[in-house]
Design an enzyme around this catalytic site. Sequence first.
Site, PDB file in Angstrom:
ATOM      1  N   GLU A 142       6.785 -10.384  -1.045  1.00 22.11           N
ATOM      2  CA  GLU A 142       5.797 -10.487   0.025  1.00 22.11           C
ATOM      3  C   GLU A 142       4.441  -9.996  -0.459  1.00 22.11           C
ATOM      4  O   GLU A 142       4.351  -9.092  -1.294  1.00 22.11           O
ATOM      5  CB  GLU A 142       6.253  -9.689   1.253  1.00 22.11           C
ATOM      6  CG  GLU A 142       7.504 -10.279   1.877  1.00 22.11           C
ATOM      7  CD  GLU A 142       8.039  -9.485   3.061  1.00 22.11           C
ATOM      8  OE1 GLU A 142       8.798 -10.071   3.859  1.00 22.11           O
ATOM      9  OE2 GLU A 142       7.725  -8.286   3.188  1.00 22.11           O
ATOM     10  N   HIS A 191       1.896  12.334  -1.167  1.00 21.88           N
ATOM     11  CA  HIS A 191       2.686  12.680   0.028  1.00 21.88           C
ATOM     12  C   HIS A 191       3.117  14.144   0.128  1.00 21.88           C
ATOM     13  O   HIS A 191       3.424  14.599   1.226  1.00 21.88           O
ATOM     14  CB  HIS A 191       3.897  11.762   0.170  1.00 21.88           C
ATOM     15  CG  HIS A 191       3.539  10.317   0.157  1.00 21.88           C
ATOM     16  ND1 HIS A 191       2.619   9.770   1.031  1.00 21.88           N
ATOM     17  CD2 HIS A 191       3.939   9.301  -0.645  1.00 21.88           C
ATOM     18  CE1 HIS A 191       2.483   8.484   0.766  1.00 21.88           C
ATOM     19  NE2 HIS A 191       3.268   8.177  -0.242  1.00 21.88           N
ATOM     20  N   ASN A 244       4.207   3.949   9.161  1.00 20.00           N
ATOM     21  CA  ASN A 244       4.742   2.737   9.765  1.00 20.00           C
ATOM     22  C   ASN A 244       6.261   2.805   9.757  1.00 20.00           C
ATOM     23  O   ASN A 244       6.875   2.846   8.697  1.00 20.00           O
ATOM     24  CB  ASN A 244       4.271   1.513   8.973  1.00 20.00           C
ATOM     25  CG  ASN A 244       2.771   1.509   8.854  1.00 20.00           C
ATOM     26  OD1 ASN A 244       2.068   1.415   9.849  1.00 20.00           O
ATOM     27  ND2 ASN A 244       2.261   1.648   7.637  1.00 20.00           N
ATOM     28  N   CYS A 271       1.740  -0.741   5.356  1.00 19.01           N
ATOM     29  CA  CYS A 271       2.184   0.061   4.217  1.00 19.01           C
ATOM     30  C   CYS A 271       3.610   0.562   4.424  1.00 19.01           C
ATOM     31  O   CYS A 271       3.930   1.161   5.442  1.00 19.01           O
ATOM     32  CB  CYS A 271       1.234   1.238   4.039  1.00 19.01           C
ATOM     33  SG  CYS A 271       1.635   2.283   2.646  1.00 19.01           S
TER      34      CYS A 271
END
EC number: 2.1.1.192
Length: 349
Positions: A94, A222, A296, A339
């Site tokens: 994708e 992160h 998300n 994301c």
Amino acid sequence: MQIEKKDIRALSKDQLRDFFVANNDKAFRGNQVYEWLWSKGAHSFEDMTNVAKTTRSMLEENFVINHIKVDTMQRSNDGTVKNAVRLHDGLVVESVLIPTETRTTACVSSQVGCSLDCNFCATARLKRMRNLEPGEIYDQIMAIDKESRLYHNHPLSNIVFMGMGEPLMNYNNVIKAIDMVTSEEGLGMSPKRITLSTSGIPKMIKKMADDDVKFRLAVSLHSAIDETRAKIMPFSKNFPLKDLREALEYWYRKTKSKVSYEYVVWKGINDDKASVDALVKFCKYVPCKVNLIEYNPIDDGEFQQASEESILAYIKALENIGVVVKVRRSRGKDIDAACGQLANKEAEV
């Protein structure tokens, strides 16, 4: 046994020239064929009308031209476009067109699936099937460039390697694709408009610096605490933050290019003061900016978006030491194009 033919677009211009010389032909034939493959987008050797028929037959005997096919295209309410791209062997990746008021950005994939195991990312649930070839990466970009021209009346302005896969685990092919995009035969795009996002593989970051690449570097960080980061991204146990820090310091010494840190704040995981303080300390090692990314969901709810208060705590602490912070509100969530959401849902269709 039939020998599998090589995709001719995996060859550089010099390799094509060498092929023709080795086959008792003129080196300039390589230039002609290269132009057909990249500038003119030939899908078959028969398309190469200014190349002799005998030469085309020789190419047909030795090579194939593999092209992608956009199987499905979805448009989000916010204008984001997600392409499900079918490869020559039936596998699917994708890629995403992300529009804003001032630019359009292509988010492209570098692998079918991913080599890594980030717990928050849908792509990580897919085992890595294979690396993408340079032409397959390039074709994603060209497809999105066409969509940018169609829907927004201007060419693609930026590229981010933030789709499926870890680009530094397909380094050579990613570099070849970037070289094509920035060449006259490609889009002629400045490498400064291209960002490679990595989960942080120290030796490969150093290699990029040694190779004097001109594109920008982003690191999915992160957490700046090893134990927390390992819970989020288990593979990072093999790449402790001290090694990542050393690699980034090396990168900056060699390139003088700032690093971007991609950082999602999750409830109960990295929304505490210790996590904020650790990131502030990490940001002092090399000149950088921080992108705080809206999370998300990927169906199971294991990771949850932190409160606005927690995000503001990060912003305040980072701005206090002069770090530029941007909050990235995700686009394309309604079509699973944001994301961390790319997961080949079309592959089973």
